[in-house]
Design a protein around this motif. Structure first.
Motif, short mmCIF file in Angstrom:
data_model
loop_
_atom_site.label_atom_id
_atom_site.label_comp_id
_atom_site.label_asym_id
_atom_site.label_seq_id
_atom_site.Cartn_x
_atom_site.Cartn_y
_atom_site.Cartn_z
N ARG A 785 1.30 -0.99 -0.19
CA ARG A 785 -0.41 -0.28 0.03
C ARG A 785 1.15 1.22 0.21
O ARG A 785 2.17 1.08 0.55
CB ARG A 785 -0.94 0.03 0.91
CG ARG A 785 -2.39 -1.16 1.25
CD ARG A 785 -2.36 -1.08 2.81
NE ARG A 785 -3.52 -2.16 2.77
CZ ARG A 785 -4.23 -2.78 3.23
NH1 ARG A 785 -3.98 -1.71 4.78
NH2 ARG A 785 -5.17 -3.11 3.31
N GLY A 786 0.39 2.04 -0.59
CA GLY A 786 1.10 3.39 -0.62
C GLY A 786 0.50 4.69 -1.17
O GLY A 786 -0.72 4.34 -1.75
N THR A 787 0.76 5.70 -1.44
CA THR A 787 0.84 6.96 -1.43
C THR A 787 1.01 7.72 -2.84
O THR A 787 2.78 7.54 -2.64
CB THR A 787 0.43 7.89 -0.73
OG1 THR A 787 -0.49 7.00 -0.01
CG2 THR A 787 -0.77 9.29 -1.88
N VAL A 788 0.39 7.90 -3.69
CA VAL A 788 1.89 9.40 -5.36
C VAL A 788 0.89 10.26 -4.72
O VAL A 788 0.10 10.35 -5.05
CB VAL A 788 1.83 8.30 -6.62
CG1 VAL A 788 1.76 9.05 -7.29
CG2 VAL A 788 1.26 6.64 -6.08
N VAL A 789 2.62 10.66 -4.82
CA VAL A 789 2.19 12.53 -4.75
C VAL A 789 2.92 13.56 -5.71
O VAL A 789 3.29 12.64 -6.30
CB VAL A 789 2.83 12.58 -3.15
CG1 VAL A 789 2.18 12.48 -2.21
CG2 VAL A 789 4.16 12.23 -2.89
N ASP A 790 2.31 14.27 -5.56
CA ASP A 790 3.13 15.41 -7.41
C ASP A 790 4.31 15.94 -5.65
O ASP A 790 4.75 15.37 -4.64
CB ASP A 790 2.17 16.48 -7.31
CG ASP A 790 2.48 17.68 -6.31
OD1 ASP A 790 2.51 17.38 -5.01
OD2 ASP A 790 1.42 18.14 -6.55
N LEU A 791 5.20 16.39 -6.56
CA LEU A 791 6.50 17.01 -6.04
C LEU A 791 6.68 18.24 -4.37
O LEU A 791 7.67 18.01 -4.30
CB LEU A 791 7.27 18.17 -7.09
CG LEU A 791 8.38 17.45 -7.83
CD1 LEU A 791 8.92 18.07 -8.85
CD2 LEU A 791 8.55 16.29 -7.54
N ASP A 792 5.38 18.46 -4.73
CA ASP A 792 4.49 19.56 -3.29
C ASP A 792 4.17 18.36 -3.12
O ASP A 792 3.70 18.47 -1.05
CB ASP A 792 3.92 20.90 -4.25
CG ASP A 792 4.59 21.22 -4.91
OD1 ASP A 792 5.58 21.45 -4.52
OD2 ASP A 792 3.70 22.10 -6.15
N GLY A 793 3.68 17.63 -2.57
CA GLY A 793 3.46 16.72 -1.28
C GLY A 793 1.77 16.37 -1.65
O GLY A 793 1.23 15.17 -0.74
N LYS A 794 0.91 16.80 -2.65
CA LYS A 794 0.12 16.58 -2.70
C LYS A 794 -0.46 15.37 -3.49
O LYS A 794 0.34 14.76 -5.12
CB LYS A 794 -1.31 17.79 -3.91
CG LYS A 794 -0.78 19.33 -3.31
CD LYS A 794 -0.94 20.04 -3.97
CE LYS A 794 -0.99 21.75 -3.09
NZ LYS A 794 -1.01 22.89 -4.10
N PRO A 795 -1.29 14.67 -3.39
CA PRO A 795 -2.14 13.23 -3.43
C PRO A 795 -2.18 13.15 -5.62
O PRO A 795 -3.03 14.27 -5.70
CB PRO A 795 -3.21 12.75 -2.97
CG PRO A 795 -3.90 14.25 -2.63
CD PRO A 795 -2.53 14.83 -2.27
N VAL A 796 -1.65 12.53 -6.07
CA VAL A 796 -2.30 12.38 -7.69
C VAL A 796 -3.12 11.47 -7.79
O VAL A 796 -2.60 9.81 -7.43
CB VAL A 796 -0.89 12.34 -8.47
CG1 VAL A 796 -0.42 11.78 -9.93
CG2 VAL A 796 0.27 13.21 -7.99
#
Length: 970
Positions: A785-796
């Protein structure tokens, strides 16, 4: 796929005892666009079918195809060759490759009889014409085949030949130079001819880049490519290897008749067992084979791979076949009708098993040799929308039949493709790619494609509503396409009509590739790069080339030969090669490339471990890269990718001579029948070399799950990262035992995977060593499990995630949990523990780039939570060209830890962007535009530096400096 096919064929006679099964032929006339239909299959129950319910193909009455061949003016063409071919999975390879050709009569009429009741393609050709394939219908109803039934007489299969063919000539020989009479020579369209007494042949083909292949009894397939007209084809065939054996019932030993046996090796091959259970698969290339047996009732694998050498016939292989089952169903179209083009796949995530079958007549797909388990179903039907999910298929102790998998017609995009003058463009493909939907990232997405007709019109079907990018792909011949895809929206419940795609204006490039003495470079090709387009052409025998339909703009023209870049005299691999040109619309641009001599020679001898000469060993050479920072194994890898090269074999004294070699040092590799190989690096031109093939060894061991139980089925992958040597095998009901024979000396990674677990280990094998007792305990697979984020830490949202490692790949086949949701979350089941790559891909066209991050997964708990995975936005438009920053990086050494990858500059081009910014050789790049690209974040380096021309990138260097580099056109 068509370019890889061999001439399809069928048996022409059936034993006299089967004549009573024939019955009267059924004559079916075919009007334009009309479907040919035959008897419906009998209804079957969902479970418990003890016998197959379809008619045995080889017992049914044979079918025929008839029609007329005419020219574009409607006049009959006498003496045209007409051939019927098939790729039906219901036939063996030997049956598919037999030639079914006739010659048209004075009135243009032809009739091809003795065909099995399966799908066939029909192609015709004659002098001055291009080979032309039969087709009927328009738009989504366009078909290039005929579905035959037993006893069917398919009439009205008429073909209008295309004008503009050109003649090519050539010869087919064996490796000693002897002519081969009666060889079948064919082009990628499956149009064929036979060689004469001196191995000579002549055939009419479409002009341009043409590859021809040849087959003959006793030989493997050979090929040659060139520019038509003008190229003199020389196709060399090597002696065939043959795999023989027997299929018996596991436990009882009774021979099994009518079981399909597949070669499972570099030469493919398939056949059916006879009444004694025996099989023979011929025309095979040298290499490892693992024959597989399957039918409606059994499945089995040979215990160990068979290493076949040149011209070698194996010892009889015994395959123990265990009880298995079949799954049969029909792909039906909502509202009526059956799918006629597609496939059905079954995937058993728990057992790691997978099977696939083509959709045959009436939408029926039959998957054979299925073992007990619970399978996810994946259905594809061309031009239609599959269901989001299908009911699992559970196999316990009997076969399953009578299933129905529904697809819907979906919506369509219709339009026309024209050139810059507004004229219709035929035979280009329009592809509709879905765009991401951030509001509903896990919604089902569809894609589609269609080829334009003579009118330029296209119809892409089977789409759901949503936003799409329309791209044009043009390969027949290659031509300029729009630099940016066209964005369109398909509204819910409505087709999209009236789309117009205009191709850019084009020019033409003509030139030559010669060495400093003015000699043509044999086997060379010319390539253009610039903007968003790539073009290329083989160089003709006289050294010239011609590339049509090139979009206006600036390009660099370079010369290649296979994987090798041809350099200008006196230059190195770090220098920019080729010439810059500017292409103008409706104009011809000329360019002459001068490259370093490619006429060098290396001679030598191949010996075995006792010093005796080795006859019939293959010897290959690859020029070693002199590029700064290049990894040391590139030459070895290239010798393993020498497809299409002229085979070089040692003579009876073990001697060889390699010619037409480029300036520089070379890596030489020799390998022989029965296994074993030798590798020598840094060989100069003009050298006399001895390659000593050391005795091959053997590696064997056992695999177990935690607790000691042996998996029923598992795969083992073995590879040497230094030499590039690799083997892979599948094992079934061996009690956990596995083995590899004929293994060269080296240090190998072993990756073992099954549905329940995976593991990786390392073994070292000495020359001739019998290394036994290698024990591998599988580590249970985990949920990631995990989270994909942009370079600012926002979810993608809307990113598809896969996890690969230890020879296994995991992604969601049972839903869409692996696609990130609105909070960027994902979940991947059955992922291998240990070192892995986490691959993040846009689920449809989106704003973010592909990412492949390294991770180390622990198996201490059944679920692993990864730290957030940052991904970079796409910095180059889809299909756009990235700019050049003016440096190259040091290659990764084989076996290096990917988490420790460092970005060290190996070369700085004088006068280039990096040089002007102050970057020097040896600099380590630690950040890009302020983002750390070390350690767990090193996967961000390439997405952040893949930028368009005229874009500035700030590189942070380990020495404390920060420099701005502006990319220039590549």
């Amino acid at each position: 796929m068509r370019s890889e096919r061999v001439v399809g064929a069928v048996l022409l006679v059936i034993a006299g005892g089967l004549w009573w099964l024939r019955g009267s032929p059924e004559e079916v006339g075919i009007a334009a666009g009309e479907e040919v239909r035959g008897p419906e299959l009998p209804a079957v129950g969902r479970e418990g079918a003890e016998e197959p319910q379809t008619i045995e193909l080889r017992l049914g009455a044979l079918a025929s195809i008839a029609g007329t061949i005419t020219d574009p003016q409607g006049k009959p063409v006498a003496g045209a060759q007409v051939c019927a071919s098939t790729m039906s999975e219901r036939l063996t390879q030997d049956e598919r490759r037999r030639r079914n050709c006739v010659t048209s009569e004075r009135d243009g009429h032809y009739r091809i009889a003795g065909l099995f009741g399966v799908r066939h393609e029909v192609i015709a050709g004659a002098p001055t014409f291009k080979p032309t394939r039969y087709e009927r219908g328009e738009g989504a109803g366009r078909r290039e085949w005929i579905d035959l039934r037993p006893a069917m007489e398919a009439l009205g299969v008429d073909i209008v030949l295309e004008a503009g063919g050109v003649e090519v000539r050539g010869v087919v020989k064996d490796l000693s130079g002897g002519a081969i009479e009666g060889a079948v020579v064919q082009d990628w369209r499956q149009f064929s001819t036979l060689t004469g007494p001196e191995g000579e042949f002549s055939m009419w083909v479409q002009p341009g880049e043409i590859g021809l292949s040849a087959t003959a009894d006793g030989y493997t397939m050979g090929s040659d490519g060139g520019v038509a007209p003008g190229h003199a084809y020389e196709i060399l065939l090597t002696p065939e290897a043959v795999l023989v054996g027997k299929v018996v019932r596991a436990g009882g030993g009774e021979p099994l008749e009518g079981v399909r046996v597949l070669g499972n090796g570099p030469g493919g091959g398939s056949t059916m067992t006879d009444a004694q259970g025996q099989f023979r698969i011929d025309r095979l290339l040298p290499g490892p084979y693992k024959p597989r047996a399957e039918s409606d009732e059994v499945y089995g694998l040979a215990e160990e791979q068979v290493m076949l050498g040149l011209g070698e016939t194996s010892e009889p292989v015994v395959i123990a076949a265990h009880p298995a089952f079949f799954v049969e169903g029909r792909v039906v179209i909502e509202g009526g009708g059956s799918c006629d083009t597609g496939w059905v796949a079954l995937r058993d995530a728990a057992g790691g098993r997978w099977a696939q079958a083509q959709v045959e007549v009436d939408g029926v797909a039959r998957l054979r040799g299925i073992r007990a388990g619970e399978y996810k179903v994946d259905v594809r039907c061309q031009g239609h929308v599959p269901e989001d999910t299908y009911e699992d298929v559970k196999i316990t102790d009997r076969s399953v039949s009578g299933l129905a998998w529904k697809v819907s017609r979906g919506q369509a995009i219709r339009g026309v493709v024209v050139d810059a003058r507004g004229e219709p463009v035929a035979k280009v493909r329009v592809v509709a790619a879905p765009q991401q939907n951030a509001s509903d990232p896990r919604v089902q997405k569809t894609s589609g494609n269609a080829k334009t007709a003579a009118s330029g019109r296209f119809e892409v079907t089977g789409l759901l509503s949503g936003r799409y990018l329309l791209e044009v792909q043009a390969w027949e011949p290659p031509r300029a396409t729009p630099p940016k895809p066209l964005e369109v929206t398909v509204s819910k419940g409505q087709d999209l009509d009236g789309v117009r795609i205009e191709l850019p204006a084009t020019g033409e490039v003509r030139g030559s590739v010669r060495d400093a003495e003015g000699r043509p470079v044999r086997g060379a090709s010319a390539a253009l790069s610039g903007g968003s387009s790539r073009y290329g052409s083989s160089v003709a025998d006289d050294g010239t080339f011609r590339i049509e339909y090139v979009g206006a703009g600036e390009y660099r023209v370079r010369a290649h030969r296979g994987f090798e870049d041809l350099r200008a005299p006196g230059t190195s691999d770090d220098d920019v090669q080729g010439e810059k040109i500017e292409v103008r619309s409706d104009a011809v641009t000329t360019v002459d490339l001068v490259v370093a001599s490619a006429s060098g020679k290396i001679t030598g001898v191949v010996r075995d471990e006792h010093g005796s000469p080795v006859a019939d060993a293959f010897v290959e050479a690859a020029r070693e890269s002199e590029r700064a920072g290049a990894a040391g194994n590139a030459g070895s890898l290239e010798t393993r990718w020498s497809f299409g090269k002229k085979p070089n074999l040692t003579d009876a004294d073990g001697r060889f001579s390699l010619s037409d070699l480029s300036e520089g040092k070379h890596t030489l590799r020799a390998h022989r029948r029965g296994g074993g190989e030798a590798l020598v690096e840094h060989v100069a031109l003009g050298s006399e070399v001895t390659l000593t093939i050391a005795a091959a060894g053997r590696v064997a061991g056992t695999v177990s799950l935690r607790g000691g139980a042996a998996p029923e089925e598992f795969s083992v992958r073995m590879f040497d990262e230094t030499s590039g040597y690799r083997r892979q095998d599948q094992f079934y009901r061996t009690g956990g035992a596995w083995s590899f024979a004929e293994v060269p000396a080296g240090t190998f990674k072993l990756q073992v995977s099954t549905g329940a677990g995976a593991a990786e280990t390392t073994v070292t094998v000495a020359a001739g060593e019998e290394l036994a007792g290698v024990r591998v305990e599988l580590t249970p697979k985990v949920t990631v499990r995990g989270t994909v984020v942009d370079l600012d830490g926002k979810p993608v949202p809307g990113m598809a995630v896969q996890v690969t490692g230890s020879g296994a790949t995991a992604s969601a086949k049972d839903g869409k949990a692996n696609v990130t949701d609105e909070s960027g979350r994902f979940e991947v089941h059955n992922a291998p523990a240990g070192p892995v790559r986490v691959i993040v891909i846009p689920n449809g066209r989106g704003d973010y780039d592909f990412t492949s991050a390294s991770a180390l997964l622990s198996a201490e708990a059944p679920t692993v939570e990864l730290p957030p995975i940052p991904i970079a936005p796409r910095r180059v438009e889809p299909n756009g060209a990235s700019g050049d920053l003016g440096y190259t990086l040091r290659d990764v050494e084989p076996g290096a830890d990917p988490l420790q990858r460092r970005w060290i500059v190996a070369h700085v081009r004088p006068g280039g962007p990096a040089a002007r910014a102050g970057v020097v050789v040896g600099d380590e790049i630690v950040s890009v535009d302020g983002h750390d690209v070390r350690g767990a974040n090193n996967h961000l380096f390439f997405p952040l530096t893949r930028v368009a021309a005229n874009t500035a990138v700030t590189l942070g260097l380990a020495r404390g400096a920060s420099v701005a580099v502006t990319a220039v056109p590549r």
